[in-house]
Design a protein around this motif. Structure first.
Motif, mmCIF file in Angstrom:
data_model
loop_
_atom_site.group_PDB
_atom_site.id
_atom_site.type_symbol
_atom_site.label_atom_id
_atom_site.label_comp_id
_atom_site.label_asym_id
_atom_site.label_seq_id
_atom_site.Cartn_x
_atom_site.Cartn_y
_atom_site.Cartn_z
ATOM 1 N N GLU A 26 0.823 -1.206 0.000
ATOM 2 C CA GLU A 26 0.000 0.000 0.000
ATOM 3 C C GLU A 26 0.860 1.261 0.000
ATOM 4 O O GLU A 26 0.535 2.255 -0.661
ATOM 5 C CB GLU A 26 -0.926 -0.015 1.218
ATOM 6 C CG GLU A 26 -1.997 -1.099 1.141
ATOM 7 C CD GLU A 26 -2.826 -1.173 2.416
ATOM 8 O OE1 GLU A 26 -2.466 -0.488 3.399
ATOM 9 O OE2 GLU A 26 -3.815 -1.924 2.436
ATOM 10 N N LYS A 27 1.968 1.220 0.710
ATOM 11 C CA LYS A 27 2.852 2.383 0.787
ATOM 12 C C LYS A 27 3.554 2.633 -0.544
ATOM 13 O O LYS A 27 3.795 3.780 -0.928
ATOM 14 C CB LYS A 27 3.887 2.173 1.893
ATOM 15 C CG LYS A 27 4.785 3.364 2.136
ATOM 16 C CD LYS A 27 5.734 3.106 3.300
ATOM 17 C CE LYS A 27 6.651 4.310 3.543
ATOM 18 N NZ LYS A 27 7.580 4.051 4.682
ATOM 19 N N ALA A 28 3.869 1.562 -1.255
ATOM 20 C CA ALA A 28 4.639 1.699 -2.497
ATOM 21 C C ALA A 28 3.785 2.031 -3.710
ATOM 22 O O ALA A 28 4.249 2.676 -4.648
ATOM 23 C CB ALA A 28 5.420 0.407 -2.757
ATOM 24 N N VAL A 29 2.529 1.607 -3.715
ATOM 25 C CA VAL A 29 1.665 1.793 -4.884
ATOM 26 C C VAL A 29 1.235 3.254 -5.009
ATOM 27 O O VAL A 29 0.855 3.894 -4.034
ATOM 28 C CB VAL A 29 0.429 0.885 -4.797
ATOM 29 C CG1 VAL A 29 -0.554 1.205 -5.917
ATOM 30 C CG2 VAL A 29 0.840 -0.578 -4.893
ATOM 31 N N THR A 30 1.306 3.766 -6.235
ATOM 32 C CA THR A 30 0.832 5.118 -6.520
ATOM 33 C C THR A 30 -0.162 5.049 -7.680
ATOM 34 O O THR A 30 -0.367 3.998 -8.284
ATOM 35 C CB THR A 30 1.992 6.051 -6.916
ATOM 36 O OG1 THR A 30 2.463 5.682 -8.226
ATOM 37 C CG2 THR A 30 3.145 5.949 -5.919
ATOM 38 N N LYS A 31 -0.742 6.196 -8.004
ATOM 39 C CA LYS A 31 -1.701 6.237 -9.119
ATOM 40 C C LYS A 31 -1.027 5.924 -10.453
ATOM 41 O O LYS A 31 -1.695 5.592 -11.435
ATOM 42 C CB LYS A 31 -2.378 7.600 -9.181
ATOM 43 C CG LYS A 31 -1.434 8.764 -9.403
ATOM 44 C CD LYS A 31 -2.184 10.085 -9.438
ATOM 45 C CE LYS A 31 -1.241 11.270 -9.613
ATOM 46 N NZ LYS A 31 -0.466 11.210 -10.858
#
Length: 262
Positions: A26-31
């Motif tokens: 969750e911390k690594a994923v971006t739009k």
């Protein structure tokens, strides 16, 4: 190492995370995330990632734009069906369990939707030359015909060896998804129909180091010291923790210290 080095040289942004930890995902994923790559169980530390939950997290965070790819070589199609758990692609090293004899080279990419394979075929087959020779294809098909039977025996052997090692006074930890002591054992039970034959273990502190590992390996009679897996021969390989941290995982400082106990 392809993700860490080659893709970055091509201008792609890569984040290396422990995919068994949903918070790290969750911390690594971006739009702008285009792909989540999962290897489960992970070579060589045999961590297990919850494919369904990881896929859901990434799809939600990117409104479905990111693809999820699972390297399922350790599990094989006998154990895990990633495409049924939310993945878009699954990859296998055919060289390992599927061919099963250590005598050919090959790999496979399978997509949930046939249309998604068009770019893979064009790039890998035409531009990169990623096409198997007829003889390697024949060897793989020959081996695949006995995969189900072989995986049954691999699991039996894996359980027996891991049980033995877990009770051995000179072994401090055993990493095998079929053991209740494995950190992701419950996840493995949900998404694996076979625990495979791959395991890792760590000697007790007084026996650590290359010298102790070599002494143990020299005493083996059935198991051979060689790099690979999934053969009709049982293999073992020693990898120092420091080398692992600096190569496959490229960890240093506090991150490396945290993983020394895994």
């Amino acid at each position: 190492e392809l993700a860490r080095a080659t893709l970055r040289r091509m201008g792609m942004q890569v984040s290396l995370v422990d995919t068994s930890d949903e918070k790290q995902i969750e911390k690594a994923v971006t739009k702008d995330t285009k792909m989540l790559w999962i290897e489960t169980p992970c070579n060589p530390i045999v961590r297990v990632t919850d494919i369904a939950r990881a896929s859901s997290r990434v799809k939600d965070a990117t409104n479905g734009r990111a693809s999820v790819v699972v390297d399922s070589t350790f599990a094989t199609p006998i154990a895990t069906k990633p495409l049924h758990l939310g993945a878009d692609y699954v990859v296998h090293s055919l060289t390992k369990y599927i061919s099963g004899h250590g005598d050919c080279l090959g790999g496979a990419v399978i997509a949930r939707n046939a249309s998604d394979m068009q770019d893979v075929w064009a790039e890998a087959g035409v531009h990169y030359g990623g096409t198997m020779s007829p003889f390697n294809a024949w060897l793989t098909m020959r081996g695949a015909s006995t995969l189900s039977l072989r995986m049954q025996q691999h699991q039996k052997n894996g359980i027996k060896v891991s049980d033995f090692l877990e009770s051995h006074p000179k072994v401090s930890a055993v990493f095998y998804p079929g053991l209740e002591s494995h950190p992701q054992h419950e996840i493995a039970r949900r998404q694996m129909d076979n625990f495979s034959g791959m395991l890792g273990f760590r000697l007790s502190s007084e026996f650590k180091g290359k010298e102790a590992a070599e002494k143990m390996i020299q005493g083996l009679r059935v198991i051979k010291y060689a790099v690979s897996l999934g053969h009709h021969r049982s293999l073992i390989w020693f990898m120092p923790t420091e080398d692992l941290m600096q190569s496959s995982f490229e960890l240093d400082g506090p991150a490396a210290m945290n993983d020394h106990d895994d």
